[in-house]
Design a protein around this motif. Structure first.
Motif, PDB file in Angstrom:
ATOM      1  N   MET A  17      38.697  39.908  41.219  1.00 44.19           N
ATOM      2  CA  MET A  17      39.062  41.043  42.029  1.00 44.19           C
ATOM      3  C   MET A  17      40.481  41.176  42.014  1.00 44.19           C
ATOM      4  O   MET A  17      41.072  42.344  41.685  1.00 44.19           O
ATOM      5  N   LEU A  21      42.505  44.208  40.469  1.00 43.99           N
ATOM      6  CA  LEU A  21      43.200  45.308  41.314  1.00 43.99           C
ATOM      7  C   LEU A  21      44.717  45.379  40.568  1.00 43.99           C
ATOM      8  O   LEU A  21      45.436  46.377  40.899  1.00 43.99           O
ATOM      9  N   LEU A 117      39.293  42.774  51.734  1.00 48.08           N
ATOM     10  CA  LEU A 117      39.158  43.859  50.383  1.00 48.08           C
ATOM     11  C   LEU A 117      38.111  43.317  49.623  1.00 48.08           C
ATOM     12  O   LEU A 117      37.319  44.392  49.473  1.00 48.08           O
ATOM     13  N   ARG A 118      37.455  42.068  49.337  1.00 51.70           N
ATOM     14  CA  ARG A 118      36.300  41.871  48.705  1.00 51.70           C
ATOM     15  C   ARG A 118      35.238  42.549  49.316  1.00 51.70           C
ATOM     16  O   ARG A 118      34.301  43.270  48.800  1.00 51.70           O
ATOM     17  N   MET A 121      34.790  46.146  49.263  1.00 53.70           N
ATOM     18  CA  MET A 121      34.573  46.726  47.703  1.00 53.70           C
ATOM     19  C   MET A 121      33.126  46.240  47.713  1.00 53.70           C
ATOM     20  O   MET A 121      32.426  47.138  47.082  1.00 53.70           O
ATOM     21  N   SER A 124      30.904  49.117  48.958  1.00 52.53           N
ATOM     22  CA  SER A 124      30.677  50.419  48.296  1.00 52.53           C
ATOM     23  C   SER A 124      30.415  50.407  47.041  1.00 52.53           C
ATOM     24  O   SER A 124      30.256  51.136  46.355  1.00 52.53           O
ATOM     25  N   GLY A 126      32.123  48.985  44.630  1.00 51.27           N
ATOM     26  CA  GLY A 126      33.395  48.390  43.824  1.00 51.27           C
ATOM     27  C   GLY A 126      33.854  49.342  42.864  1.00 51.27           C
ATOM     28  O   GLY A 126      34.640  48.846  42.068  1.00 51.27           O
ATOM     29  N   GLU A 127      33.246  50.425  42.434  1.00 55.10           N
ATOM     30  CA  GLU A 127      33.336  51.058  41.309  1.00 55.10           C
ATOM     31  C   GLU A 127      34.688  51.592  41.310  1.00 55.10           C
ATOM     32  O   GLU A 127      35.332  51.835  40.276  1.00 55.10           O
ATOM     33  N   TYR A 128      35.267  52.250  42.296  1.00 56.07           N
ATOM     34  CA  TYR A 128      36.541  52.738  42.715  1.00 56.07           C
ATOM     35  C   TYR A 128      37.197  51.871  43.598  1.00 56.07           C
ATOM     36  O   TYR A 128      37.385  52.382  44.818  1.00 56.07           O
ATOM     37  N   PRO A 129      37.999  50.906  43.259  1.00 54.61           N
ATOM     38  CA  PRO A 129      38.728  49.972  44.205  1.00 54.61           C
ATOM     39  C   PRO A 129      39.645  50.941  45.194  1.00 54.61           C
ATOM     40  O   PRO A 129      40.029  50.640  46.116  1.00 54.61           O
ATOM     41  N   ASP A 132      37.995  52.619  47.782  1.00 59.81           N
ATOM     42  CA  ASP A 132      37.602  51.586  48.756  1.00 59.81           C
ATOM     43  C   ASP A 132      38.665  51.085  49.477  1.00 59.81           C
ATOM     44  O   ASP A 132      38.103  51.020  50.869  1.00 59.81           O
ATOM     45  N   ILE A 133      39.748  51.043  49.135  1.00 60.51           N
ATOM     46  CA  ILE A 133      41.079  50.554  50.010  1.00 60.51           C
ATOM     47  C   ILE A 133      41.328  51.614  50.830  1.00 60.51           C
ATOM     48  O   ILE A 133      41.788  51.294  51.912  1.00 60.51           O
TER      49      ILE A 133
END
Length: 157
Positions: A17, A21, A117-118, A121, A124, A126-129, A132-133
């Motif tokens: 991750m 990122l 954060l993990r 992600m 959702s 995690g395709e679009y971090p 997500d953030i």
């Protein structure tokens, strides 16, 4: 502080991750979400502190490190001491010789923030971090954005 702390460590548990990122370009841009791993760790430490997530590193899983010299640039070093002071509520932690303790507190909050954060992600996909953030920051009350699709070009870490 005249002495310098050792390098700042992070758990290898989050390494995939972290690399994603800090290295993956945002769609349609030449930018990454976090320009350096240092900025990601600073963000994660602040998030971890804000969420009350101080998590010791699992050294048996291995660690990676960032040279402490990277934190001496652009006030990142101050953040290490600020988080340690806020956590300990003891000004003695800022004395010479306590740099390692400050670094450990910072590392543990960064580790907790990386877990936050993990988890965001994973929820959702995690395709679009970046999204997500932003969603995590909105849901947690750190951002007040009403737009359906926020413009992340103006956000820098």
């Amino acid at each position: 502080m005249s002495n310098r702390a050792a390098n700042i460590h992070r758990s290898r548990i989050h390494e995939d991750m972290v690399q994603r990122l800090a290295m993956t370009k945002l769609p349609g841009t030449d930018r990454t979400l976090f320009p350096t791993i240092r900025e990601l760790l600073c963000f994660a430490a602040l998030l971890g502190y804000s969420e009350g997530r101080r998590v010791p590193l699992d050294r048996s899983a291995g660690t990676e490190d960032v040279s402490y010299q990277q934190f001496e640039r652009r006030d990142a070093e101050d953040l290490i001491f600020l988080i340690a002071l806020a956590d300990s509520k003891d000004p003695e932690i800022l004395k010479d010789g306590e740099e390692g303790r400050c670094a450990e507190i910072f590392e543990e909050y960064a580790n907790g923030g990386l877990q936050v954060l993990r988890d965001a992600m994973l929820r959702s996909g995690g395709e679009y971090p970046d999204r997500d953030i932003l969603e995590l920051l909105k849901k947690s009350g750190y951002l007040n954005i009403e737009e359906a699709e926020p413009d992340i070009d103006g956000i820098n870490f």
